[in-house]
Design an enzyme around this catalytic site. Sequence first.
Site, PDB file in Angstrom:
ATOM      1  N   ARG A 210       0.849  -1.202   0.000  1.00  0.00           N
ATOM      2  CA  ARG A 210       0.000   0.000   0.000  1.00  0.00           C
ATOM      3  C   ARG A 210       0.883   1.251   0.000  1.00  0.00           C
ATOM      4  NH1 ARG A 210      -3.831  -3.359   3.252  1.00  0.00           N
ATOM      5  NH2 ARG A 210      -2.586  -3.053   5.125  1.00  0.00           N
ATOM      6  N   PHE A 226     -11.123  -4.579  -5.778  1.00  0.00           N
ATOM      7  CA  PHE A 226     -11.216  -5.430  -4.571  1.00  0.00           C
ATOM      8  C   PHE A 226     -10.714  -4.616  -3.370  1.00  0.00           C
ATOM      9  CE2 PHE A 226     -10.177  -8.080  -8.275  1.00  0.00           C
ATOM     10  CZ  PHE A 226     -11.243  -8.966  -8.305  1.00  0.00           C
ATOM     11  N   SER A 249     -17.314  -5.624  -3.831  1.00  0.00           N
ATOM     12  CA  SER A 249     -18.661  -6.214  -3.887  1.00  0.00           C
ATOM     13  C   SER A 249     -19.376  -6.184  -2.543  1.00  0.00           C
ATOM     14  CB  SER A 249     -18.584  -7.651  -4.405  1.00  0.00           C
ATOM     15  OG  SER A 249     -17.757  -8.413  -3.557  1.00  0.00           O
ATOM     16  N   ASP A 296      -6.308  -6.664  -6.391  1.00  0.00           N
ATOM     17  CA  ASP A 296      -5.975  -7.437  -5.187  1.00  0.00           C
ATOM     18  C   ASP A 296      -7.133  -8.388  -4.856  1.00  0.00           C
ATOM     19  OD1 ASP A 296      -4.747  -8.345  -2.882  1.00  0.00           O
ATOM     20  OD2 ASP A 296      -5.345  -6.631  -1.664  1.00  0.00           O
ATOM     21  N   CYS A 336      -2.996 -13.960  -3.972  1.00  0.00           N
ATOM     22  CA  CYS A 336      -2.714 -14.464  -2.614  1.00  0.00           C
ATOM     23  C   CYS A 336      -3.055 -15.940  -2.544  1.00  0.00           C
ATOM     24  CB  CYS A 336      -3.480 -13.664  -1.569  1.00  0.00           C
ATOM     25  SG  CYS A 336      -5.257 -13.757  -1.733  1.00  0.00           S
TER      26      CYS A 336
END
Length: 395
Positions: A210, A226, A249, A296, A336
Site C-alpha cells: 500500500r 477489490f 462487492s 488485489d 494471494c
Amino acid sequence: MHKLVLKPGREKSLKRRHPWIFSGAVARVEGEPAPGDTVDVRSSSGEFLAAAAWSPESQIRARVWGWGEREIDASFFHERVTHAVQARAALFESGITDAARLVHGESDGLPGIVADRYADTVVLQLLSAGAERWREALADALTRVTGAARVWERSDADVRELEGLAPRAGLLRGAPLAGSLTLHEHGLAFGVEVHTGHKTGFYLDQRDNRMRLRALAKDCDVLDCFSYTGGFALNALAGGARSVTAVESSALALEHARANAGANGLASVDWVEGDVFQTLRRFRDQGRQFDLIVLDPPKLAPTAAHAERAARAYKDINLLGFKLLRPGGVLMTFSCSGGVSPELFQKIVAGAALDAGVNPRIEAWLHAASDHPVALNFPEGEYLKGLVCRVADKC
Ligand code: SAH
C-alpha cells in the site's frame, strides 16, 4: 509418549525441516493419541526425527512443533511466542504501524497458529488440531508477552473443517472490546472489525505494498479493485492521486471504507459497489482510462487443484486491467493463492498483456510484509505475490 512411525525413506523432507507429515508417509501410530496430542515422529529404523501435533482428520497428519527432544508444554509455547513477538518489536517501535502479525504459523515454528495485534487487542486464530489443543497456553502466552488488553479468538476460517474442527470465536482473555478498534498504518487510521472482518480484521500483509502504491500515485487517476475497507484507495489519496475509484462487492466493507476515508479527512473516492469482473468490462465499454490500477482479488485458488479455473479468472481481470491503462501507466497486480506459484502468476499476467496488446515491464516483484515471514524450509508460506508492471507503449 505416542509414536508416529514413518514408512521407509519418508523421513527425507523432515530431515530438510519441512514441518508437515502427510498421511501417505505414515506407516503406523503407536499408542492412541487424541487429536492435537504430541507424537514422537520416528523413521522406519526408529530414529527420533521430531515432536509433532497429531491431526487424525487431516491429510497433513502431523505438524512439527520441534526438532529436538524438548517437551512440548506451556513453557514451549511461551518461548516460541516470545521469539515471534520480539521479531516484530522493531516494526512497532518504528512508528510505522500499531498493527502487525505477531505469529505467522509454520514460519514462526507455530503450525496452524496465527496471532495479529491491532493496537491493544490480539486476535488469535487456531487452524489445526495441535493449535486447538494449546488454546489456553497460547492465550496466556500472548497476554503475558504482549501486555495487550485482550485476546480475542477468530477461529472461524474454512480450513478448520479439514481438521474436523468447528468454527469458534469469542473473548479468551482480558476485557471485552468497548466500541470499535482503530489501527494506524503509515499515518492513516483504519477501523477494524475483529468480530466480523475478513481474516482477523485487516489485510496486514499488504502494508508495504500500500505504501509503494502511495509513492506511485501522485497526479494519477487510480483504480483500486477489490478495495475491502479502502486500504489501497486511501493510500492513493495520501500520495496525491488526482482521482481514486474503488470497486468492492461487499456493501459492508464499503461502508467501513467510507468511514475510513472520512476519519482521515479524505473524502473524494468514487466508491463503486459491484463485481470487479463486470465493472471492469463496463469501464472498458465506456472508454475509461487510468494511470494506476490495483488488482488485489481474494484467494481464487486455495490449493493447486483450483489453479486452472483461478488462472482464467486472473487472466480475465489482468487483461481488462491492461486495457484500462493509459500508455505509461502501472498495473499493480496480486495473487494471494497458495496454489498459484510466482512463475505461474507471471505467465498468466504475461498472457493477459499479450492479449491486451501491451508490452509491459516488471518494475518490481512484491510480497507480504516482513511480519509475514517465510521459513526457508517452508515454501508453502510464500502465498502473496504481486507484480508492478509498467506499460511502456502499445506494441
Ligand atoms: N486490497 C484490500 C484487500 C482485498 S481482499 C486491502 O488492502 O485491504 C479482497 C476483497 O475483494 C474483499 O473485500 C472481498 O469482499 C472483495 N471481493 C471478492 N470478490 C469480489 C468481486 N467479484 N468483485 C468485487 N469485490 C470482490
